[in-house]
Design a protein around this motif. Structure first.
Motif, PDB file in Angstrom:
ATOM      1  N   ALA A   1      36.341  21.352  -1.845  1.00  0.00           N
ATOM      2  CA  ALA A   1      36.200  19.992  -2.369  1.00  0.00           C
ATOM      3  C   ALA A   1      35.165  19.960  -3.484  1.00  0.00           C
ATOM      4  N   GLY A   2      34.053  20.646  -3.266  1.00  0.00           N
ATOM      5  CA  GLY A   2      32.959  20.593  -4.236  1.00  0.00           C
ATOM      6  C   GLY A   2      33.268  21.395  -5.495  1.00  0.00           C
ATOM      7  N   ALA A   3      33.743  22.630  -5.323  1.00  0.00           N
ATOM      8  CA  ALA A   3      33.890  23.514  -6.475  1.00  0.00           C
ATOM      9  C   ALA A   3      35.101  23.148  -7.324  1.00  0.00           C
ATOM     10  N   LEU A   4      36.197  22.771  -6.682  1.00  0.00           N
ATOM     11  CA  LEU A   4      37.413  22.574  -7.464  1.00  0.00           C
ATOM     12  C   LEU A   4      37.832  21.127  -7.642  1.00  0.00           C
ATOM     13  N   PHE A   5      37.370  20.245  -6.771  1.00  0.00           N
ATOM     14  CA  PHE A   5      37.851  18.865  -6.858  1.00  0.00           C
ATOM     15  C   PHE A   5      36.723  17.894  -7.183  1.00  0.00           C
ATOM     16  N   GLY A   6      35.670  18.392  -7.767  1.00  0.00           N
ATOM     17  CA  GLY A   6      34.572  17.518  -8.180  1.00  0.00           C
ATOM     18  C   GLY A   6      34.022  16.673  -7.044  1.00  0.00           C
ATOM     19  N   GLY A   7      34.056  17.212  -5.810  1.00  0.00           N
ATOM     20  CA  GLY A   7      33.506  16.488  -4.674  1.00  0.00           C
ATOM     21  C   GLY A   7      34.369  15.340  -4.213  1.00  0.00           C
ATOM     22  N   SER A   8      35.646  15.375  -4.561  1.00  0.00           N
ATOM     23  CA  SER A   8      36.520  14.267  -4.161  1.00  0.00           C
ATOM     24  C   SER A   8      36.542  14.060  -2.657  1.00  0.00           C
ATOM     25  N   THR A   9      36.414  12.798  -2.266  1.00  0.00           N
ATOM     26  CA  THR A   9      36.422  12.447  -0.853  1.00  0.00           C
ATOM     27  C   THR A   9      37.744  12.809  -0.199  1.00  0.00           C
ATOM     28  N   TRP A  10      38.803  12.738  -0.964  1.00  0.00           N
ATOM     29  CA  TRP A  10      40.132  12.915  -0.373  1.00  0.00           C
ATOM     30  C   TRP A  10      40.357  14.297   0.203  1.00  0.00           C
TER      31      TRP A  10
END
Ligand code: GDP
Ligand code: MG
Length: 762
Positions: free
Chosen positions: A454-463
């Motif tokens: 989530a953090g590295a690839l999805f910009g910390g997206s909650t989803w």
């Protein structure tokens, strides 16, 4: 006394059998196993009369032959023929408990009912017309509270009395056509058995109970004769024989109870009841559950508060990663070790091995603590108990019992207690199914994987974090429904009645202790298992054979006589990467081993040696996936130390770059497939050990592991192949296979459930 009396204690699970048994026998107990099976057999001498042996039968809902417990209990009753049955009945659940009672009274053995939990009935202000109930059932009833010890002695004395000279004749009869068939069956099959036992045999023959049919050794003509009687009755009542009997028992019990159980204060709702009206509402229950879990994950692992989200956990983890990740800890340790004049390999081992691996894992501790804190809160205030209840109501239709969801809720902390919690499931097939699927839940050790992706690839997206939880739940539900439709797991769901505790404000002591226990066990693992495996991984990534020379790969690569242009071309060819991307680690032992294995993951989008190595080492401990990334990507540090200063999250950025590189620019999709596979595939060795213990069979353990890995692979495959249909770069063959797999899955999921027509035990 001429003969030792034997009394059997029979009742539903959770009716208070063990409590009563302990009260009646005190310390005079002997524990063993039932012959040939691993079900526990407990016997004891009654305190009131040491000459009498009390046998605790397994908790059962029925005398049908479908579970091991039922078979054990009924074999004992039929073959050993105890002198009396003490039937413990939960008075707060009469309807379900009396279903067994109606069957026990048919055995021709005197039955005495111990009507338990009377303290609860009285406390609620309800009342039971015991005299009338006793008349209707044809056996003596003693009101007791096993917990408080009230009436316990009277129940024992009544059972002894019945054993000496009691007789129980079932008072209930079935409808005309059934009785007609039963009379015929009795006449042609069992008229030479003792009279009081004939009825039970006739009913079982009517139900086509195979075990009874076998035991009687009937001739072919007799069999076909009774089959005609049964078929005629089934035709007349338009249902199958077994369901007819089940149904009529419930109708009888329903009628009997009408005037007997009087509830006080109907219509008055407590605050807790009012909350439940909303929270367990048929339509709202699931959306509320989804929103609650969304909030939990959004607060713990979603978008950081620093980036406009609400996740306190992520914010703290980012801070921790800045410190632990590299800048401070690793550079600091490197400086200190260099100051001491330590050998380069030792500095590498400590900075790039142990600290990189353990630090990568510890960085996620804040997210985990926040997550556990909230899960503990939900558990403590009583909400989690509702989830199993809601699930039960929905999935009963598919033959699944809510009991299978309790291990799932436990499994959010760690899969091992989750697997162990499956012990509460009496039905062997359901238990196996639950053991197989429980570790799909994202346990604490999988949190770092989710946090990393989530953090590295999805910009910390909650989803991403939220989806991880619901992927776990969905995997359990989908697997449950699919497996239940196979021969191996078919069968009616075990009745599930769970007492919903009233909501209450959380006890902070409990919540904090629960949070700390889970968090601490994570930290302890980081300090033990992860340290050791980080050392191993560091060794495997640092050493290797370069152009025929074995040694530390970094050093060997600095020697131009070893690493010739020709050789670099060879390595590039072997690894399937451009020549300018060849790095020393490509020659490490780990790369050599993992590279061939990575073929397995090619169709899932992450067929590179690094994610492959991480996935495989995840079997040691799921934290190891992230620790491994920490070590593998720590290596690049030597190349550009100034860059490091700018951003503490460098490692995770490099992971993202790499995912983008080997997936042809579809880093997010590949990383998501990677996460799905790692969430669903076989758990760590410790959890596999728990699975093996609980399955008590090598065959079933392998089945579980095979199913988990197969399911994980198919899910990740579908996501990667179908995902590229939208993201671009799709592979036609892959897409077609993925769609076929998806179709098969849906077919197994939606084809009608074989036994859905049958009346199930409420
Ligand atoms: P078993 O599964 O039939 O062996 O049931 P247990 O003896 O383990 O009891 C199940 C639960 O019911 C336990 O939590 C007991 O403390 C509780 N229990 C048993 N008897 C009584 C009773 O008479 N009154 C109340 N209030 N609780 C009881
Ligand atoms: Mg028990």
């Amino acid at each position: 006394m001429d003969k030792q009396l034997r009394i059997a204690l029979a009742g539903n699970p959770n009716s208070g059998k063990t409590t009563l048994f302990n009260k009646l026998t005190g310390s005079n107990q002997f524990v063993g196993n039932w012959p040939g099976v691993t079900v526990e057999k407990k016997e004891g001498k009654l305190i009131v009369n040491k000459e009498v042996i009390l046998t605790d039968l397994p908790g059962i809902y029925s005398l049908s032959p479908y579970t091991l417990e039922e078979v054990v209990a009924r074999n004992y009753l039929i073959e050993e023929k105890p002198d009396a049955i003490l039937n413990i009945v939960d008075a707060t659940n009469l309807e379900r408990n009396l279903y067994l009672t109606t069957q026990l009274t048919e055995l021709g053995i005197p039955v005495v009912i111990a009507l338990n939990m009377m303290d609860l009935v009285k406390k609620a202000g309800d009342s039971i017309n015991v005299k009338e109930l006793s008349r209707q059932l044809g056996c003596r009833i003693v009101e007791i509270s096993a917990l408080k010890g009230d009436g316990v002695k009277d129940a024992a004395l009544a059972a002894i009395e019945a054993a000496k000279n009691g007789k129980t004749v079932p008072q209930h009869t079935f409808s005309g056509p059934v009785e007609h068939a039963l009379a015929h069956i009795e006449e042609v099959t069992v008229h030479d058995l003792p009279e009081e036992r004939q009825r039970w045999y006739a009913i079982k023959l009517f139900e086509r109970d195979e075990k009874v049919l076998e035991s009687l050794h009937l001739g072919a003509s007799v069999k076909s004769h009774i089959e005609q009687d049964i078929a005629a009755c089934e035709k007349e009542l338009d249902d199958d024989a077994e369901s007819i009997i089940t149904n009529e028992r419930y109708v009888y019990i329903g009628e009997t109870l009408k005037g007997i159980y009087r509830k006080k204060g109907k219509g008055q709702l407590s605050v807790s009841d009012k909350i439940d009206k909303v929270v367990t509402n048929r339509i709202l229950a699931l959306p509320i559950f989804a929103i609650v879990m969304f909030l939990v994950y959004a607060l713990a692992m979603g978008k950081s508060v620093a980036d406009g989200g609400i996740a306190i956990g992520t914010w703290l983890t980012d801070l921790a990663n800045d410190v632990l990740g590299e800048a401070w800890l690793k550079e600091g340790s490197r400086a200190i070790l260099e100051g001491w004049g330590a050998a380069p390999w030792l500095i590498g081992l400590i900075s790039d091995g142990i600290l990189a691996g353990v630090g990568a894992v510890l960085g996620f501790v804040p997210q985990m603590l926040v997550l556990f804190l909230m899960l503990c809160l939900l558990e403590d205030c009583g909400y989690m108990a509702r989830i199993a209840f809601i699930m039960d109501r929905i999935f009963r239709r598919f033959g699944l019992s809510g009991k299978s969801f309790i291990p799932m809720l436990v499994g959010t902390g760690c899969g091992i207690p989750g697997v162990m919690a499956s012990r509460t499931i009496e039905n062997e097939r359901d238990r196996r199914m639950t053991i197989t699927t429980t570790t799909f839940m994202p346990c604490g050790a999988k949190m770092p994987i989710i946090g990393l992706i989530a953090g590295a690839l999805f910009g910390g997206s909650t989803w991403i974090a939220v989806s991880a939880y619901f992927i776990g739940v969905a995997a359990i539900v989908i697997s449950g429904i699919m497996l239940k439709k196979t021969k191996m797991f078919a069968g009616d769901p075990a009745p599930f009645v769970m007492e919903l505790p009233a909501y209450h404000l959380p006890a902070w002591g409990n919540v904090l202790r629960g949070t700390w226990e889970r968090g601490w066990s994570f930290i302890k693992r980081a300090g033990t298992v992860i340290v050791i495996s980080s050392i191993v991984i560091w060794f495997l990534t640092s050493f290797g054979s370069v152009n025929g020379n074995f040694g530390m790969v970094d050093a060997l690569y600095e020697d131009d006589s070893v690493v010739t242009d020709e050789y670099v071309a060879q390595v590039a060819d072997r690894m399937g990467i451009p020549e300018d991307e060849v790095e020393p680690m490509d020659d490490s032992l780990l790369a050599r081993v993992a590279q061939p294995v990575s073929v397995v993951f090619k169709p899932l989008g992450f067929g590179d040696w690094k994610p492959t190595a991480a996935t495989v080492t995840g079997l040691v401990a799921k934290e190891e996936v992230v620790a491994n990334f920490g070590i593998m990507y720590a290596y690049d540090d030597q190349e550009g130390e100034e860059e490091l200063e700018e951003n503490g999250d460098q490692i995770w950025d490099r992971v993202a770059d790499d995912f983008n590189a080997f997936s042809g620019g579809h880093g997010k999709l590949a990383a998501f497939a990677f996460m799905i596979f790692n969430l669903l595939c076989a758990p760590c060795f410790a959890a596999i050990g728990a699975i093996k213990r609980e399955m008590n069979s090598a065959k079933w353990t392998w089945f579980a592991i095979g199913y988990q890995c197969g399911f994980a692979w198919v899910m990740a495959f579908i996501v990667w192949q179908v995902g590229r249909l939208f993201a671009g770069g799709m592979n036609v063959v892959g897409l077609v296979i993925a769609l076929i797999l998806l179709g098969l899955l849906c077919w197994q999921l939606f084809k009608p459930y074989r036994e859905s027509q049958k009346l199930t035990v409420k």
